[in-house]
Each structure stands twice: as structure tokens, then as C-alpha cells.
Design a protein around this motif. Structure first.
Motif, short mmCIF file in Angstrom:
data_model
loop_
_atom_site.label_atom_id
_atom_site.label_comp_id
_atom_site.label_asym_id
_atom_site.label_seq_id
_atom_site.Cartn_x
_atom_site.Cartn_y
_atom_site.Cartn_z
N ARG A 134 42.76 50.17 23.04
CA ARG A 134 43.33 51.02 23.82
C ARG A 134 44.91 51.09 23.68
N VAL A 135 45.59 52.22 24.06
CA VAL A 135 47.09 52.37 24.51
C VAL A 135 47.41 51.20 25.39
N LYS A 138 51.04 52.16 29.24
CA LYS A 138 51.11 53.73 29.89
C LYS A 138 51.52 53.49 31.34
N CYS A 165 50.35 51.00 19.15
CA CYS A 165 49.76 51.81 20.18
C CYS A 165 50.39 51.54 21.56
N PRO A 167 53.15 53.97 24.28
CA PRO A 167 53.83 55.29 24.28
C PRO A 167 55.09 55.25 23.54
N GLY A 186 51.28 53.81 15.83
CA GLY A 186 50.92 54.49 17.05
C GLY A 186 52.03 54.40 18.13
N ARG A 211 43.97 58.36 15.65
CA ARG A 211 45.04 59.48 16.10
C ARG A 211 46.43 59.04 15.42
N PHE A 212 47.03 57.90 15.15
CA PHE A 212 48.28 57.68 14.64
C PHE A 212 48.14 57.61 13.35
N SER A 245 51.25 60.57 18.16
CA SER A 245 51.73 59.38 19.00
C SER A 245 51.46 59.75 20.42
N TYR A 246 51.54 58.67 21.07
CA TYR A 246 51.01 58.84 22.72
C TYR A 246 52.13 58.96 23.58
#
Ligand code: KIV
Length: 246
Positions: A134-135, A138, A165, A167, A186, A211-212, A245-246
Motif C-alpha cells: 500500500r501507499v 498518506k 509508493c 505521495p 510511485g 499504477r506507478f 503518482s499518488y
């Protein structure tokens, strides 16, 4: 700074031709080469084996080797593991995950002239503790901890810092604040460099694309062209985009 993972001599030669700055023999090989569920089963012996293979195909890029799970659990073990990766494997730097007690390990290695890359954010060797891939960072408290950890590993003597990963805004802040270069995966475009797992870049990884990452083979007719496109995109600042990116 352009970086990719690499696990064998043929890919090492391809990275060499594409003028990558860094080749990382990542313990991700446990997942993408061995088909394991995590990086935890990877042994030091396997890391040395892959490092030797990569070193044979590589001349210019910096060769970094991951220290696998529990191979740096205390300072004497870490010294022995790093010695094998540098002296037998041909690596020029070792990578360790985390901060906390790992800071003492980084300090001990750095004091003995072993170049060290730190790795913060999503640290795959801690997957069971983190509760999944997980990111990280956050929440405000997590972000603050990551910032403190980044300073701690840098002060301990780390030469490079991989941020995985986290933000983009936080990674950019860490990059501005710590004196050592950051390499993101990420972690947005604000890092000093970027790294991807080479099989992700070639669209080879089964299942959903992270995603990254981006499949650089799409629109190109060879692995060489895909690697060149990645290098060009990172240098031009067009990869990663906001969608990665997140
Ligand atoms: O093992 C690995 O491939 C890594 C990169 C994802 C940074 O640590």
C-alpha cells in the motif's frame, strides 16, 4: 538519475547500451523471476548469484544489490552480507529497507566505507507488518515519520534514498530537505531520479499493471527502443506523470 532493476547479464548489457545510470539487483527477483508471493524467501546466496551475472554484463552503470530479508538483522551479519555482495557479487553499493534499528546498520556500513542506498515508504520486506502493498505516508503522522526517517538514514551516512509508493508531494518535500539524491518508484516526478522493475516497464508482469509503472514497449518494436524511451522520458521529466503518482 535513471535506474532499473536487472537480474541477468543480457539485461545488464541492454541497460549498458541504453546508458542507464543505475542497475539494481533487486530482491524483487523473488517475485518476478522466481514467482514467489513476496521478496521474503530470497536468500543471500541467490542475490550473490544474480549480482555476479549482472556484473558480467555491466561496465558503466552503478551496480546496487539489495540486502535480502534478515541478511542485515544486526551489524555483524550485515557486514558479512555486504562483503559477499561487494567482493563476490561485484556490487558497488548495497540497499537496505527501513529506518529505526536499520539506521544503526546503515551507520556501521557507511563507517566501514560500504556505500549504502536506503529504502523508505513501501518497504516490501515488511509486507506482513504493513498489511499489504500500500501507499505509505498518506496520514499526517505517517508523513512526519517518513520525513524524520529520511533525515535519519541520510545522517547515518546513506548515499542514496529510494522512495517507494509515497505521495508525490511528500517525496518532493523529502527530496528538497535531505542532502542525498532520492530515487522514486510511485513517488512522483519530484524525486532526483526514477526506478522501475524492468519487467513492469516491458509489460511482462502478469496481472494488473501497477499504477506507478508504464509499459514502454507499447509503441516500440524492441526492448532496446523501450529502454531508450524510458531513459529519455525520465530525463525529460515526462515520466512519471500525475497518472503514475499518488
Ligand atoms: O527489489 C526491488 O526491485 C526494489 C525496487 C522496486 C526499488 O527494491
Amino acid at each position: 538519475i535513471t535506474a532499473l532493476t536487472c537480474y541477468d547479464a543480457s539485461f545488464a548489457a541492454a541497460l549498458e547500451r541504453a546508458e542507464l545510470d543505475i542497475a539494481l539487483v533487486g530482491d524483487s527477483l523473488g517475485m518476478v523471476v522466481q514467482g514467489q508471493d513476496s521478496t521474503l524467501p530470497v536468500t543471500l546466496e541467490q542475490m550473490v548469484y544474480h549480482c555476479k551475472a549482472v556484473a558480467r554484463g555491466l561496465r558503466t552503470p552503478l551496480l546496487i544489490a539489495d540486502m535480502p530479508f534478515v541478511s542485515y538483522r544486526d551489524v555483524p551479519v550485515a557486514m558479512d552480507s555486504a562483503t559477499r555482495l561487494l567482493a563476490e557479487g561485484g556490487a558497488a553499493m548495497v540497499k537496505v529497507e527501513g529506518a529505526g534499528w536499520v539506521v544503526d546498520v546503515i551507520k556501521a556500513l557507511a563507517e566501514r566505507d560500504v556505500p549504502v542506498c536506503a529504502h523508505l515508504g513501501l518497504t516490501p520486506q515488511s509486507v506482513h507488518k504493513l498489511g499489504g502493498y500500500r501507499v505509505q505516508g498518506k496520514l499526517e503522522a505517517q508523513a512526519q515519520q517518513l520525513l524524520e526517517d529520511a533525515h535519519a538514514v541520510s545522517n547515518a551516512g546513506a548515499d542514496l534514498l529510494v522512495l517507494e509508493c509515497v505521495p508525490a508531494e511528500l517525496a518532493t518535500r523529502i527530496t528538497r530537505e535531505v542532502p542525498i539524491p532520492t530515487i522514486g518508484i510511485g513517488a512522483g516526478a519530484g524525486c532526483d531520479g526514477q526506478i522501475l522493475v524492468v519487467y513492469d516497464l516491458l509489460g511482462l508482469t502478469p496481472g494488473k499493471r501497477p499504477r506507478f509503472s508504464r509499459n514502454f514497449l507499447q509503441g516500440h518494436d524492441s526492448i532496446e527502443a523501450a529502454l531508450a524511451a524510458y531513459v529519455e522520458a525520465v530525463r525529460a521529466g515526462s515520466f512519471p506523470g500525475p497518472e503514475h503518482s499518488y
